[in-house]
Motif scaffolding. Structure first.
Motif, mmCIF file in Angstrom:
data_model
loop_
_atom_site.group_PDB
_atom_site.id
_atom_site.type_symbol
_atom_site.label_atom_id
_atom_site.label_comp_id
_atom_site.label_asym_id
_atom_site.label_seq_id
_atom_site.Cartn_x
_atom_site.Cartn_y
_atom_site.Cartn_z
ATOM 1 N N GLY A 149 0.690 -1.140 0.087
ATOM 2 C CA GLY A 149 0.010 0.085 -0.062
ATOM 3 C C GLY A 149 0.763 1.273 -0.008
ATOM 4 O O GLY A 149 2.263 1.049 0.138
ATOM 5 N N ILE A 150 0.407 2.416 -0.256
ATOM 6 C CA ILE A 150 1.131 3.715 -0.070
ATOM 7 C C ILE A 150 0.299 4.667 0.780
ATOM 8 O O ILE A 150 -0.736 4.601 0.724
ATOM 9 N N GLY A 151 1.190 5.741 0.957
ATOM 10 C CA GLY A 151 0.248 6.766 1.639
ATOM 11 C C GLY A 151 -0.389 6.377 2.820
ATOM 12 O O GLY A 151 0.168 5.827 3.568
ATOM 13 N N GLY A 152 -1.624 6.799 3.092
ATOM 14 C CA GLY A 152 -2.279 6.296 4.326
ATOM 15 C C GLY A 152 -2.569 4.904 4.423
ATOM 16 O O GLY A 152 -2.787 4.342 5.253
ATOM 17 N N SER A 153 -2.232 4.182 3.177
ATOM 18 C CA SER A 153 -2.585 2.727 3.206
ATOM 19 C C SER A 153 -1.115 2.067 3.665
ATOM 20 O O SER A 153 -0.948 0.802 3.611
ATOM 21 N N ASP A 154 -0.288 2.762 3.962
ATOM 22 C CA ASP A 154 1.052 2.407 4.288
ATOM 23 C C ASP A 154 1.670 2.900 5.492
ATOM 24 O O ASP A 154 1.940 2.329 6.570
ATOM 25 N N SER A 202 -3.513 -3.163 0.250
ATOM 26 C CA SER A 202 -4.210 -2.339 0.904
ATOM 27 C C SER A 202 -4.474 -0.994 0.084
ATOM 28 O O SER A 202 -3.453 -0.335 -0.104
ATOM 29 N N SER A 203 -5.734 -0.806 -0.335
ATOM 30 C CA SER A 203 -5.638 0.578 -1.259
ATOM 31 C C SER A 203 -7.208 0.928 -0.913
ATOM 32 O O SER A 203 -7.828 0.286 -1.194
ATOM 33 N N LYS A 204 -7.442 2.318 -0.598
ATOM 34 C CA LYS A 204 -8.874 2.584 -0.419
ATOM 35 C C LYS A 204 -9.517 2.628 -1.779
ATOM 36 O O LYS A 204 -10.668 2.021 -1.830
ATOM 37 N N THR A 205 -8.829 3.135 -2.620
ATOM 38 C CA THR A 205 -9.467 3.211 -4.158
ATOM 39 C C THR A 205 -9.294 1.923 -4.902
ATOM 40 O O THR A 205 -10.036 1.592 -5.661
ATOM 41 N N PHE A 206 -8.233 1.119 -4.511
ATOM 42 C CA PHE A 206 -7.719 0.009 -5.248
ATOM 43 C C PHE A 206 -7.523 0.351 -6.860
ATOM 44 O O PHE A 206 -7.628 -0.500 -7.863
ATOM 45 N N THR A 207 -7.100 1.690 -7.065
ATOM 46 C CA THR A 207 -6.673 2.092 -8.483
ATOM 47 C C THR A 207 -5.146 2.838 -8.265
ATOM 48 O O THR A 207 -4.840 2.997 -9.504
ATOM 49 N N THR A 208 -4.507 2.822 -7.140
ATOM 50 C CA THR A 208 -3.201 3.355 -7.216
ATOM 51 C C THR A 208 -2.399 2.661 -7.725
ATOM 52 O O THR A 208 -2.072 1.584 -7.574
ATOM 53 N N ARG A 209 -1.644 3.462 -8.824
ATOM 54 C CA ARG A 209 -0.737 2.786 -9.563
ATOM 55 C C ARG A 209 0.442 1.841 -8.840
ATOM 56 O O ARG A 209 0.883 0.821 -9.228
ATOM 57 N N GLN A 346 4.129 13.672 8.571
ATOM 58 C CA GLN A 346 4.193 14.362 7.121
ATOM 59 C C GLN A 346 2.956 14.262 6.345
ATOM 60 O O GLN A 346 2.379 15.354 6.090
ATOM 61 N N GLN A 347 2.325 13.147 6.565
ATOM 62 C CA GLN A 347 1.524 12.849 5.447
ATOM 63 C C GLN A 347 0.015 13.548 6.298
ATOM 64 O O GLN A 347 -0.622 14.242 5.690
ATOM 65 N N LEU A 348 0.000 13.002 7.501
ATOM 66 C CA LEU A 348 -1.260 13.518 8.279
ATOM 67 C C LEU A 348 -1.535 15.257 8.293
ATOM 68 O O LEU A 348 -2.493 15.596 7.930
ATOM 69 N N MET A 350 0.876 17.400 6.446
ATOM 70 C CA MET A 350 1.100 18.145 5.092
ATOM 71 C C MET A 350 0.078 17.902 3.950
ATOM 72 O O MET A 350 -0.251 18.806 3.254
ATOM 73 N N GLU A 351 -0.285 16.779 4.169
ATOM 74 C CA GLU A 351 -1.584 16.272 3.086
ATOM 75 C C GLU A 351 -2.898 17.015 3.554
ATOM 76 O O GLU A 351 -3.658 17.354 2.679
ATOM 77 N N SER A 352 -3.034 17.348 4.814
ATOM 78 C CA SER A 352 -4.196 18.065 5.204
ATOM 79 C C SER A 352 -4.273 19.425 5.178
ATOM 80 O O SER A 352 -5.015 19.953 4.734
ATOM 81 N N GLY A 491 0.474 15.583 -10.682
ATOM 82 C CA GLY A 491 1.504 14.751 -10.835
ATOM 83 C C GLY A 491 1.303 13.374 -11.228
ATOM 84 O O GLY A 491 1.867 12.732 -12.164
ATOM 85 N N LYS A 492 -0.104 12.813 -10.656
ATOM 86 C CA LYS A 492 -0.151 11.386 -11.167
ATOM 87 C C LYS A 492 -0.712 11.444 -12.644
ATOM 88 O O LYS A 492 -0.275 10.524 -13.447
ATOM 89 N N GLN A 493 -1.486 12.672 -13.071
ATOM 90 C CA GLN A 493 -1.889 12.625 -14.470
ATOM 91 C C GLN A 493 -0.759 12.798 -15.763
ATOM 92 O O GLN A 493 -0.660 12.196 -16.511
HETATM 93 O O1 F6P Z 1 -2.337 10.190 -3.574
HETATM 94 C C1 F6P Z 1 -2.500 10.567 -2.223
HETATM 95 C C2 F6P Z 1 -3.508 9.481 -1.823
HETATM 96 O O2 F6P Z 1 -4.642 9.372 -2.278
HETATM 97 C C3 F6P Z 1 -3.539 9.492 -0.358
HETATM 98 O O3 F6P Z 1 -4.311 10.558 0.450
HETATM 99 C C4 F6P Z 1 -3.740 8.164 0.108
HETATM 100 O O4 F6P Z 1 -3.517 7.984 1.292
HETATM 101 C C5 F6P Z 1 -2.849 7.400 -0.708
HETATM 102 O O5 F6P Z 1 -3.036 8.139 -2.212
HETATM 103 C C6 F6P Z 1 -3.089 5.910 -1.153
HETATM 104 O O6 F6P Z 1 -4.623 5.952 -1.709
HETATM 105 P P1 F6P Z 1 -5.167 4.285 -1.900
HETATM 106 O O7 F6P Z 1 -5.487 4.021 -0.549
HETATM 107 O O8 F6P Z 1 -6.431 4.807 -2.526
HETATM 108 O O9 F6P Z 1 -4.352 3.554 -2.624
#
Ligand code: F6P
Length: 533
Positions: A149-154, A202-209, A346-348, A350-352, A491-493
């Motif tokens: 996972g990455i970001g909040g999922s990590d 772990s991915s909230k969206t399950f679309t994270t590259r 940092q994420q909590l 600075m992303e907020s 940046g993602k786009q």
């Molecule tokens: O790109 C930022 C972000 O959307 C974070 O807010 C989130 O924690 C992270 O990517 C991971 O997203 P996901 O859990 O949907 O894979």
């Protein structure tokens, strides 16, 4: 129209800023300052007396918070209103740690039952992995659990698993893979066996590259080892809000742990995103983590702003950031187990709060979120503390220290704690050397000291919730939406477009000259064989 920074409370604070004495003089004037400027909440003792503030400052800061509507906004969050306006969502991570018979309704749907059901499913699963009942496809017990996972999922589960290592399970090693840099997953796969390794995707969206790329690599590794396709069900589980994407990826949705869109990514460790934590320390420990956070929630919801710890820390941050010229905040855990806390915060934070447009759509004319950074003490002392003591920038510090360690090396701990206390004393008082300017310490540099008796799951839960609510209060004061993250989208786009350019034939020519040249350089060189000189 008057802006927030010309409001009465803001103006009063600006006028008052130069009237506050030095920290040294504030302590001299008031022998009870340390006890008046400290609070104990949910097992955390916080001394905030080493901030250059007096009673007038504190009451003006509270007035600013009230004027900004902190109490109303807090109540709206706890009531499940859609305070994340740009995404039209409720913000209810606090509901994940209620664990009471309270019935929670979100958008007309009762969610407490669903929260309890996911907790029960997490218990069954984590018990099975820990006891050895959950086995790999060859019948062997699981020895390694890899969270992808990455970001909040990590960041949350990784930080908590590191912090609570003393409560870990003997047989199980936890690993975290987040970076799309293949080195990250390659290093983990080198050290694990396919038939005894379990992946939590772990991915909230399950679309994270990044996450999907790593998950596909892990699945290919399992199958390449000779495992049959059916083995995927024994070696992969998913945590997500997106059932169809999980199914499409090929993970059996019976092995999926759900959460909801009213749980923000960086606030999700309390949900099934915390599954690695439950596996590592057991579900009882995970529930203690929730309970610790809940105790802080109750305090935040109920205490008057004058004695409300998250609000006080938030307003001190506003004081430094908006009225005393600070631009960053150092997190210095004097506890090695908390070494991932700065990265998590940092994420909590600075992303907020890294935003420059108000909820009303206007550009702010004041500073918002601070740059958060840090390293565990005492390592930082031998690196960047020089700048804290004698540099030109004012950098507020949060020192976090435990009264009792998890190890038996009490001599080490005495040295560690002495260093922590010495640093805040030195930052505050400084020391004058009239003859040698380079030995002069100006002092008057702010710090908070957060004392934890023992770093238990409950204490850690309270600490994290303290920071969550601090960030919330600051976002309200700055009139921004702390719960979206549109800033990461561009940046993602562009990365997707550049990936296509890298794969295409012919020279890249549709970008600026710098970006075109970088793409072309990469394409020309990526397959070159290095010839030894
Ligand atoms: O790109 C930022 C972000 O959307 C974070 O807010 C989130 O924690 C992270 O990517 C991971 O997203 P996901 O859990 O949907 O894979």
């Amino acid at each position: 129209m008057a802006t927030f920074s010309s409001s009465p409370a803001w103006r009063a604070l600006s006028d008052h800023s130069d009237a506050v004495g030095t920290l040294h003089s504030l302590f001299e004037r008031d022998p009870h300052r340390a006890s008046r400027y400290s609070l104990e909440v949910a097992g955390l003792f916080v001394d905030f007396s080493k901030n250059p503030v007096d009673d007038t400052t504190m009451s003006l800061l509270t007035a600013l918070a009230r004027e900004a509507g902190v109490e109303q906004r807090r109540d709206a969050m706890f009531a499940g209103e859609r305070i994340n306006e740009t995404e039209n969502r409720a913000v209810l991570h606090v509901a994940l740690r209620e664990r009471s018979s309270n019935k929670r309704i979100v958008d007309g749907v009762e969610v407490s039952g669903a929260v309890a059901a996911v907790l029960a499913k997490m218990r069954t699963f984590s018990d099975a992995v820990r006891s050895g009942a959950w086995r790999g496809y060859t019948g062997r017990e699981i020895t390694d659990v890899v969270n992808i996972g990455i970001g909040g999922s990590d960041l949350g589960p990784r930080m908590v698993c590191e912090a609570l290592k003393p409560y870990g399970h003997e047989r199980l090693s936890l690993h975290f893979v987040s970076n799309v840099d293949g080195a990250d997953i390659a290093e983990v796969l080198k050290r694990t066996n396919p038939d005894t390794t379990l992946f939590i995707v772990s991915s909230k969206t399950f679309t994270t590259r990044e996450t999907l790329t790593n998950a596909r690599t892990a699945r290919a590794w399992l199958l390449a080892s000779g495992a049959p396709e059916e083995a995927v069900a024994k070696h992969f589980v998913a945590v997500s809000t997106n059932t169809s994407a999980v199914a499409e990826f090929g993970i059996d949705t019976a092995n999926m742990f759900q959460f909801w869109d009213w749980v923000g990514g960086r606030y999700s460790l309390w949900s099934a995103i915390g599954l690695p934590i439950a596996v590592q320390i057991g579900m009882d420990g995970f529930e203690q983590l929730l309970d610790g956070a809940h105790a802080m929630d109750r305090h935040f919801a109920e205490a008057p702003l004058e004695r409300n710890l998250p609000a006080i820390l938030a307003m001190l941050g506003v004081w430094h950031q908006n009225f005393r010229g600070a631009t960053s905040q150092l997190i210095a855990p004097y506890d090695n187990y908390l070494h991932r806390l700065p990265a998590y915060l940092q994420q909590l934070d600075m992303e907020s709060n890294g935003k420059s447009v108000t909820l009303g759509g206007q550009r702010v004319d004041y500073a918002t979120g601070a740059v958060i950074w840090g390293e565990p003490g005492t390592n930082g002392q031998h690196a960047f503390f020089q700048l804290l003591h004698q540099g030109t920038a004012v950098i507020p510090v949060d020192m976090i220290v435990c009264m009792r360690p998890h190890h038996g090396l009490s001599h080490h701990h005495d040295i560690l704690v002495a260093n922590c206390f010495a640093q805040s004393e030195a930052l505050m008082n400084g020391s004058a050397s009239t003859s040698e300017p380079h030995r002069n310490f100006e002092g008057n540099r702010p710090s908070n000291t957060i004392c934890i008796d023992l770093l238990t799951p409950a204490a850690l839960g309270a600490l994290i919730a303290l920071y969550e609510h601090k960030v919330f209060v600051q976002g309200v004061v700055w009139r921004i939406n702390s719960f979206d993250q549109w800033g990461v989208e561009l940046g993602k786009q562009l990365a997707t477009a550049i990936e296509a350019d890298i794969a295409a034939s012919g020279e890249a020519s549709t970008h600026d000259s710098s970006t075109n040249a970088l793409i072309n350089r990469y394409r020309a060189r990526r397959n070159q064989t290095l010839v030894a000189a």
